[in-house]
Design a protein around this motif. Structure first.
Motif, short mmCIF file in Angstrom:
data_model
loop_
_atom_site.label_atom_id
_atom_site.label_comp_id
_atom_site.label_asym_id
_atom_site.label_seq_id
_atom_site.Cartn_x
_atom_site.Cartn_y
_atom_site.Cartn_z
N ARG A 1 -2.47 10.58 1.53
CA ARG A 1 -3.22 11.40 0.94
C ARG A 1 -3.37 10.60 -0.73
O ARG A 1 -4.14 11.36 -1.39
CB ARG A 1 -2.96 12.83 0.83
CG ARG A 1 -3.19 13.65 2.06
CD ARG A 1 -2.61 15.10 2.00
NE ARG A 1 -1.40 15.06 1.29
CZ ARG A 1 -0.32 15.45 1.65
NH1 ARG A 1 -0.23 15.82 3.16
NH2 ARG A 1 0.87 15.73 1.09
N CYS A 2 -2.69 9.75 -0.91
CA CYS A 2 -2.54 9.18 -2.45
C CYS A 2 -4.05 8.63 -2.73
O CYS A 2 -4.70 7.98 -1.99
CB CYS A 2 -1.59 7.99 -2.22
SG CYS A 2 -1.56 7.29 -4.00
N ILE A 3 -4.44 8.83 -4.01
CA ILE A 3 -5.82 8.57 -4.42
C ILE A 3 -6.03 7.16 -4.16
O ILE A 3 -7.21 6.59 -4.26
CB ILE A 3 -5.85 8.99 -5.93
CG1 ILE A 3 -7.29 8.81 -6.21
CG2 ILE A 3 -4.81 8.07 -6.96
CD1 ILE A 3 -7.57 9.43 -7.61
N SER A 4 -4.85 6.19 -4.20
CA SER A 4 -5.05 4.81 -4.24
C SER A 4 -5.85 4.50 -2.96
O SER A 4 -6.48 3.22 -3.07
CB SER A 4 -3.67 3.92 -4.40
OG SER A 4 -3.00 4.16 -3.30
N HIS A 5 -5.79 5.03 -1.92
CA HIS A 5 -6.46 4.57 -0.67
C HIS A 5 -7.92 5.27 -0.46
O HIS A 5 -8.74 4.70 0.22
CB HIS A 5 -5.86 5.51 0.42
CG HIS A 5 -4.31 5.21 0.71
ND1 HIS A 5 -3.84 3.95 1.00
CD2 HIS A 5 -3.18 5.97 0.67
CE1 HIS A 5 -2.48 3.76 1.34
NE2 HIS A 5 -2.24 5.15 1.01
N ASN B 1 0.98 -1.31 0.01
CA ASN B 1 -0.22 -0.08 -0.14
C ASN B 1 0.66 1.26 0.10
O ASN B 1 1.83 1.16 0.76
CB ASN B 1 -0.75 0.08 1.23
CG ASN B 1 -2.12 -0.99 1.17
OD1 ASN B 1 -2.82 -1.28 0.27
ND2 ASN B 1 -2.20 -1.74 2.46
N CYS B 2 0.63 2.32 -0.56
CA CYS B 2 1.18 3.33 -0.95
C CYS B 2 1.44 4.10 0.49
O CYS B 2 0.32 4.01 1.26
CB CYS B 2 0.52 4.44 -1.77
SG CYS B 2 1.38 5.89 -1.95
N LYS B 3 2.62 4.53 0.83
CA LYS B 3 2.97 5.04 2.12
C LYS B 3 2.24 6.68 2.27
O LYS B 3 2.07 7.23 3.29
CB LYS B 3 4.40 5.19 2.15
CG LYS B 3 5.20 5.18 3.48
CD LYS B 3 6.56 5.05 3.41
CE LYS B 3 6.95 6.54 3.11
NZ LYS B 3 8.48 6.51 3.02
N VAL C 1 8.08 3.00 -6.52
CA VAL C 1 7.33 4.14 -6.63
C VAL C 1 5.87 4.03 -6.99
O VAL C 1 5.80 3.22 -7.82
CB VAL C 1 8.09 4.99 -7.86
CG1 VAL C 1 7.55 6.42 -7.97
CG2 VAL C 1 9.80 5.19 -7.39
N CYS C 2 5.21 4.74 -6.35
CA CYS C 2 3.79 4.73 -6.49
C CYS C 2 3.32 5.63 -7.97
O CYS C 2 3.90 6.49 -8.21
CB CYS C 2 2.87 5.37 -5.72
SG CYS C 2 1.28 5.61 -5.60
N SER C 3 2.80 4.91 -8.87
CA SER C 3 2.62 5.41 -10.15
C SER C 3 1.26 6.65 -10.04
O SER C 3 1.05 7.39 -11.07
CB SER C 3 1.85 4.47 -11.17
OG SER C 3 0.86 3.62 -10.65
N PHE C 4 0.78 6.74 -8.87
CA PHE C 4 -0.03 7.79 -8.82
C PHE C 4 0.12 9.03 -8.11
O PHE C 4 0.22 10.29 -8.24
CB PHE C 4 -1.46 7.25 -7.98
CG PHE C 4 -2.15 6.33 -8.70
CD1 PHE C 4 -2.93 6.62 -9.84
CD2 PHE C 4 -2.19 5.03 -8.25
CE1 PHE C 4 -3.58 5.55 -10.38
CE2 PHE C 4 -3.01 4.08 -8.84
CZ PHE C 4 -3.64 4.23 -9.80
N CYS C 5 1.27 9.04 -7.14
CA CYS C 5 1.77 10.14 -6.59
C CYS C 5 3.19 10.28 -6.29
O CYS C 5 3.97 11.17 -5.69
CB CYS C 5 1.22 10.13 -5.13
SG CYS C 5 1.83 8.80 -3.93
N ASP C 6 4.14 9.16 -7.03
CA ASP C 6 5.46 9.18 -7.04
C ASP C 6 6.15 9.01 -5.43
O ASP C 6 7.26 9.04 -5.46
CB ASP C 6 6.09 10.46 -7.64
CG ASP C 6 5.78 10.48 -9.09
OD1 ASP C 6 5.68 9.25 -9.57
OD2 ASP C 6 5.61 11.61 -9.62
ZN LIG Z 1 0.53 6.83 -3.90
#
Ligand SMILES: [Zn+2]
Length: 141
Positions: free
Chosen positions: A106-110, A101-103, A130-135
């Motif tokens: 506020r990442c949209i993936s959550h 899960n993205c750290k 690296v998350c592809s939504f928020c880097d």
């Molecule tokens: Zn993310």
């Protein structure tokens, strides 16, 4: 020495470093598989000293990517009709979907249920992605 019955059809994960067997079981097997599974721990090994082995009956669609993340030395043996059909090595995947899960809170993936978190390998040694939504960089643990 402990004898474990071989399987007729399925997958045998061999050369798992002792201790990683349980980790693979918890991360991967218990959540994906509902067929008979045997986890053998601390088997004597010429190469590793001690190793773990996992046998999964009647399943072939195990996520090898995640295996590579937990233990890069695992050998995957595909057994069909009691015979070894194929031997595969696992690797650390360049792309990863789910499993981490993205750290970034506020990442949209959550928040968006239709968005599947997707990551690209950033540091092979540290298992950072690296998350592809928020880097944001997230470590696989
Ligand atoms: Zn993310």
């Amino acid at each position: 020495m402990l004898e474990v019955k071989g399987i007729q059809n399925g997958i045998v994960l061999d050369h798992i470093k002792a201790g990683n067997g349980l980790k693979i079981f918890n991360k991967l097997i218990s959540r994906e598989v509902n067929v008979p599974v045997v986890l053998v721990m601390n088997v004597e090994s010429k190469i590793l000293g001690k190793k773990d082995i996992i046998k999964i009956e009647d399943r072939f669609d195990i996520n090898l990517n995640v295996l590579g993340l937990i233990d890069e030395n695992v050998t995957v043996n595909i057994i069909v009709d009691g015979e070894l059909k194929e031997k595969k090595k696992v690797t650390i995947p360049e792309k990863l979907k789910g499993y981490i899960n993205c750290k970034n809170p506020r990442c949209i993936s959550h928040f968006d249920n239709y968005v599947e978190p997707e990551f690209t390998l950033y540091d092979r040694e540290k298992l950072e992605y690296v998350c592809s939504f928020c880097d944001e960089i997230t470590k696989f643990e």
